[in-house]
Design a protein around this motif. Structure first.
Motif, mmCIF file in Angstrom:
data_model
loop_
_atom_site.group_PDB
_atom_site.id
_atom_site.type_symbol
_atom_site.label_atom_id
_atom_site.label_comp_id
_atom_site.label_asym_id
_atom_site.label_seq_id
_atom_site.Cartn_x
_atom_site.Cartn_y
_atom_site.Cartn_z
ATOM 1 N N MET A 154 0.828 -1.202 0.000
ATOM 2 C CA MET A 154 0.000 0.000 0.000
ATOM 3 C C MET A 154 0.860 1.248 0.000
ATOM 4 N N SER A 155 0.664 2.085 -0.958
ATOM 5 C CA SER A 155 1.376 3.348 -0.982
ATOM 6 C C SER A 155 0.564 4.385 -0.230
ATOM 7 N N LEU A 156 1.258 5.300 0.472
ATOM 8 C CA LEU A 156 0.545 6.384 1.140
ATOM 9 C C LEU A 156 -0.223 7.222 0.125
ATOM 10 N N ASP A 157 0.295 7.293 -1.089
ATOM 11 C CA ASP A 157 -0.323 8.161 -2.103
ATOM 12 C C ASP A 157 -1.732 7.725 -2.489
ATOM 13 N N THR A 158 -2.022 6.457 -2.309
ATOM 14 C CA THR A 158 -3.353 5.960 -2.679
ATOM 15 C C THR A 158 -4.196 5.649 -1.437
ATOM 16 N N THR A 159 -3.736 6.130 -0.290
ATOM 17 C CA THR A 159 -4.425 5.833 0.966
ATOM 18 C C THR A 159 -5.179 7.063 1.460
ATOM 19 N N ALA A 160 -6.418 6.860 1.858
ATOM 20 C CA ALA A 160 -7.175 7.935 2.509
ATOM 21 C C ALA A 160 -7.640 7.453 3.866
ATOM 22 N N ARG A 161 -7.928 8.404 4.744
ATOM 23 C CA ARG A 161 -8.352 8.062 6.098
ATOM 24 C C ARG A 161 -9.607 8.836 6.449
ATOM 25 N N LEU A 162 -10.530 8.138 7.079
ATOM 26 C CA LEU A 162 -11.795 8.731 7.487
ATOM 27 C C LEU A 162 -11.943 8.569 8.992
ATOM 28 N N LEU A 163 -12.104 9.682 9.698
ATOM 29 C CA LEU A 163 -12.317 9.645 11.147
ATOM 30 C C LEU A 163 -13.698 10.193 11.464
ATOM 31 N N ILE A 164 -14.388 9.459 12.326
ATOM 32 C CA ILE A 164 -15.785 9.776 12.604
ATOM 33 C C ILE A 164 -16.050 9.783 14.109
ATOM 34 N N THR A 165 -16.798 10.755 14.579
ATOM 35 C CA THR A 165 -17.365 10.764 15.933
ATOM 36 C C THR A 165 -18.856 11.072 15.793
ATOM 37 N N CYS A 166 -19.702 10.265 16.436
ATOM 38 C CA CYS A 166 -21.140 10.551 16.380
ATOM 39 C C CYS A 166 -21.863 9.814 17.503
ATOM 40 N N PRO A 167 -23.115 10.155 17.753
ATOM 41 C CA PRO A 167 -23.896 9.388 18.725
ATOM 42 C C PRO A 167 -24.036 7.952 18.232
ATOM 43 N N ASP A 168 -23.870 6.987 19.149
ATOM 44 C CA ASP A 168 -23.974 5.597 18.724
ATOM 45 C C ASP A 168 -25.431 5.221 18.478
ATOM 46 N N LYS A 169 -25.651 4.567 17.368
ATOM 47 C CA LYS A 169 -26.946 3.908 17.143
ATOM 48 C C LYS A 169 -26.755 2.809 16.102
ATOM 49 N N PRO A 170 -27.714 1.923 15.956
ATOM 50 C CA PRO A 170 -27.527 0.809 15.019
ATOM 51 C C PRO A 170 -27.312 1.285 13.583
ATOM 52 N N GLY A 171 -26.478 0.570 12.838
ATOM 53 C CA GLY A 171 -26.375 0.778 11.410
ATOM 54 C C GLY A 171 -25.241 1.652 10.935
ATOM 55 N N ILE A 172 -24.457 2.201 11.847
ATOM 56 C CA ILE A 172 -23.401 3.122 11.413
ATOM 57 C C ILE A 172 -22.348 2.407 10.581
ATOM 58 N N VAL A 173 -21.831 1.297 11.126
ATOM 59 C CA VAL A 173 -20.759 0.594 10.426
ATOM 60 C C VAL A 173 -21.236 0.138 9.047
ATOM 61 N N ALA A 174 -22.445 -0.411 9.013
ATOM 62 C CA ALA A 174 -22.984 -0.866 7.719
ATOM 63 C C ALA A 174 -23.091 0.296 6.742
ATOM 64 N N ALA A 175 -23.606 1.431 7.217
ATOM 65 C CA ALA A 175 -23.795 2.576 6.326
ATOM 66 C C ALA A 175 -22.460 3.073 5.769
ATOM 67 N N VAL A 176 -21.479 3.179 6.633
ATOM 68 C CA VAL A 176 -20.184 3.725 6.201
ATOM 69 C C VAL A 176 -19.475 2.770 5.257
ATOM 70 N N THR A 177 -19.402 1.512 5.646
ATOM 71 C CA THR A 177 -18.647 0.570 4.813
ATOM 72 C C THR A 177 -19.376 0.345 3.486
ATOM 73 N N ASN A 178 -20.705 0.320 3.544
ATOM 74 C CA ASN A 178 -21.487 0.196 2.333
ATOM 75 C C ASN A 178 -21.241 1.364 1.367
ATOM 76 N N PHE A 179 -21.245 2.550 1.942
ATOM 77 C CA PHE A 179 -20.989 3.741 1.147
ATOM 78 C C PHE A 179 -19.628 3.645 0.452
ATOM 79 N N LEU A 180 -18.600 3.341 1.212
ATOM 80 C CA LEU A 180 -17.259 3.293 0.627
ATOM 81 C C LEU A 180 -17.171 2.193 -0.430
ATOM 82 N N PHE A 181 -17.734 1.025 -0.101
ATOM 83 C CA PHE A 181 -17.680 -0.083 -1.045
ATOM 84 C C PHE A 181 -18.379 0.279 -2.352
#
Lengths: 286, 286, 286, 286
Positions: A1-28
């Motif tokens: 993995m090259s740093l040049d093709t790497t991005a990072r996403l940092l998130i803070t929010c109120p916890d509730k169901p579905g966050i991980v699914a929504a984020v990973t689904n979006f990126l995928f």
């Protein structure tokens, strides 16, 4: 993995169901390949949720600006997210402030020179004129900004002039002047300090002497973000070493120097790698 | 979060894009609320992907059996997953084998009694008759299975008879008899041993004497799954402590005992909490 | 070396030339064979000198009483020594005070039962009635001394009645009642407490919660002699373990328990082996 | 205490009664003031006895040469002592051999420059030409001695030529060439190597890869004296750090570098301060 093709996403929010699914689904769905994912919840019922993702960008179906826009609209808003998305390839710009003791400064410069810290060192500023030659040998500009009695404001103004708009991170590498609330505010969340004790023990001046006089059997060092309260900001990293009755104050300083170098270098590295999320007076370090 | 409403999903599969999205989407769509997620990839390009999820089951829209079926059909097959889904509420059944030194056995029993280890201790088996009273005071059956010269097979047959079909985990808490390949095979992936050295240093007999004679400055202990190769199975946890020239073999044994107790207790706890995935001769510990 | 033939000499005095020669010469001339010698000086010019010697007594040319008399006259007086000479063979008498959390108590009893702590456990006293069965199974008397609201003095009087003249060491193994200055004074230098934080950080109540709220990256435990100032007495031993944002207060308590057990056990052992010299508010641990 | 007025006496001899008294008495009678004394016996009955004394010389009643003569005659001979007496003020002469990885070299040079290592760095020798500028910036001569295929003997001859008669200590700071028995013999007891593993685990080439493939949960570094057996000489110091499944080989190398720097620096410092006595294949470090 090259740093040049790497991005990072940092998130803070109120916890509730579905966050991980929504984020990973979006990126995928946009062709991002997640290669690291860390998450933490203070409490699944009504707590705060934190996530850090690292993903590969070569097969994105949109520009990174468009990706951010889409994320804001379709995911972030729905979950009330506080978030940021960075390209790892772009080095952060770091300045270092230092007084007489240069061990932490040199540790950072040396790791920078070896490529261990992915950043650009824009400036070193000191209220002592003695480190110029060493600093410049690393190709880094050195600014001597003396602090006269009653000239504190003037010195700070000069430092702001040097740094303003030029830095993403200010490291206090044993800079022994107390910074004004205005200064801290201007660089809020972007100042890291190394304190030479295991905080919250031994705040203030000469912590090794305090430790010696207390007779502790372990000493420490603490890297933390700087807030208006002296030595009270969110802790990023700490480490310790054993001591016995045999060590006098000078010995503690010697041992402590090695701790300070290691602890500060780790904290700076984690900040540069977007691993740290501040939450109130604490940090999440992924 | 109650253990009774907690389930855990452990996954190993070839890494490729979309796994996290597929899994979290699946769980979300069935009303599971993910409260912990850890993942690791040895290499995003052609590596192996590991994931552990903990999720809450109260709002599932299907039975847990139906959830497993659906997961197998719609997710696991597509990604070629090796996976398991457990209910955290169901305590694993653990047996302990021990020889003369009882410190590891007692550490486990004592943590079990305090509720620190979520399991059922089905049996303690020893080739020494001396621990009966202590073990039975914890309400645990004690079996004395002596190992006669040339009677090794017979003893093992008796142990199998006691354990077969009754245990999810066999802990060798300083059990000093070497187990046959057939025994290891029968309980494959379900035997944890504590070795009293920092493996791979000092395999075999009397590692504290070996450490003393080598003059190491640090000693250790290692908890690992047992395979047919003596002291070579996948390492779960290790820890160490400093020693100096002042410690003789007896002192090393004293210090080491404390390490063994801690290391074994951590490894057993992680196993009981479904935190360990074996991959070849190594472990992923989430 | 048998404990029965071992004696220990501990010395504190103003440092000046000739102390080591005088002491070792004296012992040698009386047929004592020194098998361990540790010394420390805070400053060879005007500092304080500390020494611990262990020596074998089989070939002494006088009784131990006569040896003490001769040492007092010919050595101790000349150098202004504060000193004590003990026979290692005579077990110290130890009492343990405990409230609801029994992990430290059990650690001590269990090590005592295994012969790791050379002492006699005279009594266990608790303000909770719940540990009787466990304690009595070690053959140790258990006293339930409840502390009523406004009945603190009465409870302490009862404890003094039980202990007076019977103990060389009182261990507070998570005894959550604050003792009066009069009590502390009566057993001055003979009370060891375990505090569940890395002192001087987090004095007072619920230190794990304090640590959690501060967001420290390392937690600790401290064993110290008790003085009239709460949590301020001379520190004997400390140890620490890493934590992250993932641990909640309950997790910190779990991790901390293991630290407390280890740290208290070490401090008690060192006290029983005459390894600790108190000097002002600090300790020398040989 | 100034180093200029400090002398150190190191002793190894068969243990028997009266050694400490004889040595301290001797020094006292000549006006030496002992400010540090450490001793160790492998066994008071028939074992080996080790002692290190530091004493102040301003009030000696004889020259240091006369003191040595007198000690040899009146004490050392009687007890069959192997001993040495050094003036701390005289800096030892140290050479450093290095290959491509410069982190250990720079750690030593940097500590030397700060005054943390009391020595004279006579030479740096490398089979790579790349470190010249950095080394010369410390005012230390740099010698490029390439090792050609089949030219090993020639290279070693050149190194001997540079060092012979000029050094008290040769440090192999990640020097990746194996030295001949003849070379080792010539500098016997005066060569310190840093090995990038927790010996005796992972001898030989690429220990971080070996550690990765074994799946250990802790990695280490070892500083030891060099003997004819590769990676088998007496260990001076070791240290370790935790790793998990998340670290790949490159990560282990990164983490290990920090360990190597610390461990080697400590070992070199202790050697320079005459704290290390070699006994067979082990060390006593006072």
């Amino acid at each position: 993995m090259s740093l040049d093709t790497t991005a990072r996403l940092l998130i803070t929010c109120p916890d509730k169901p579905g966050i991980v699914a929504a984020v990973t689904n979006f990126l995928f769905s946009h062709g991002a390949n997640i290669n690291a994912l860390d998450q933490h919840s203070t409490d699944p019922e009504g707590g705060t949720f934190f996530m850090r993702l690292e993903f590969q960008t070569p097969h994105l179906d949109v520009t990174s600006e468009a990706l951010k826009d889409a994320f804001a609209r379709t995911v972030a808003e729905r979950f009330g997210m506080d978030w940021r998305m960075n390209h790892a390839g772009k080095p952060k710009r770091m300045a270092v402030l230092v007084s007489r003791h240069e061990h932490c400064l040199l540790e950072l410069l040396w790791r920078f020179a070896r490529g261990e810290l992915h950043c650009e060192v824009t400036d070193v500023i000191s209220n002592h004129p003695v480190h110029r030659e060493q600093v410049e040998s690393f190709g880094v500009p050195y600014h001597y900004v003396p602090v006269q009695k009653d000239g504190k404001d003037e010195a700070e103004a000069r430092i702001v002039e040097i740094l303003d708009g030029r830095v993403d991170l200010v490291v206090l590498a044993r800079y022994m002047q107390i910074l004004s609330p205005a200064f801290v505010d201007r660089f809020a969340g972007r100042i890291i300090n190394i304190h030479h004790s295991f905080l919250p023990a031994f705040v203030g001046a000469d912590p090794y002497r305090q430790a010696y006089e207390k007779g502790v059997k372990i000493i420490g060092a603490t890297a933390h973000y700087v807030t208006a309260d002296l030595d009270q900001g969110p802790i990023i990293e700490q480490d310790v070493t054993r001591v016995t009755h045999r060590q006098n104050v000078t010995d503690l300083r010697d041992l402590g120097r090695d701790l300070e170098r290691q602890v500060l270098a780790r904290a700076v590295r984690w900040h540069l790698e977007d691993r740290v999320i501040v939450h109130g007076n604490k940090t999440v370090v992924f």
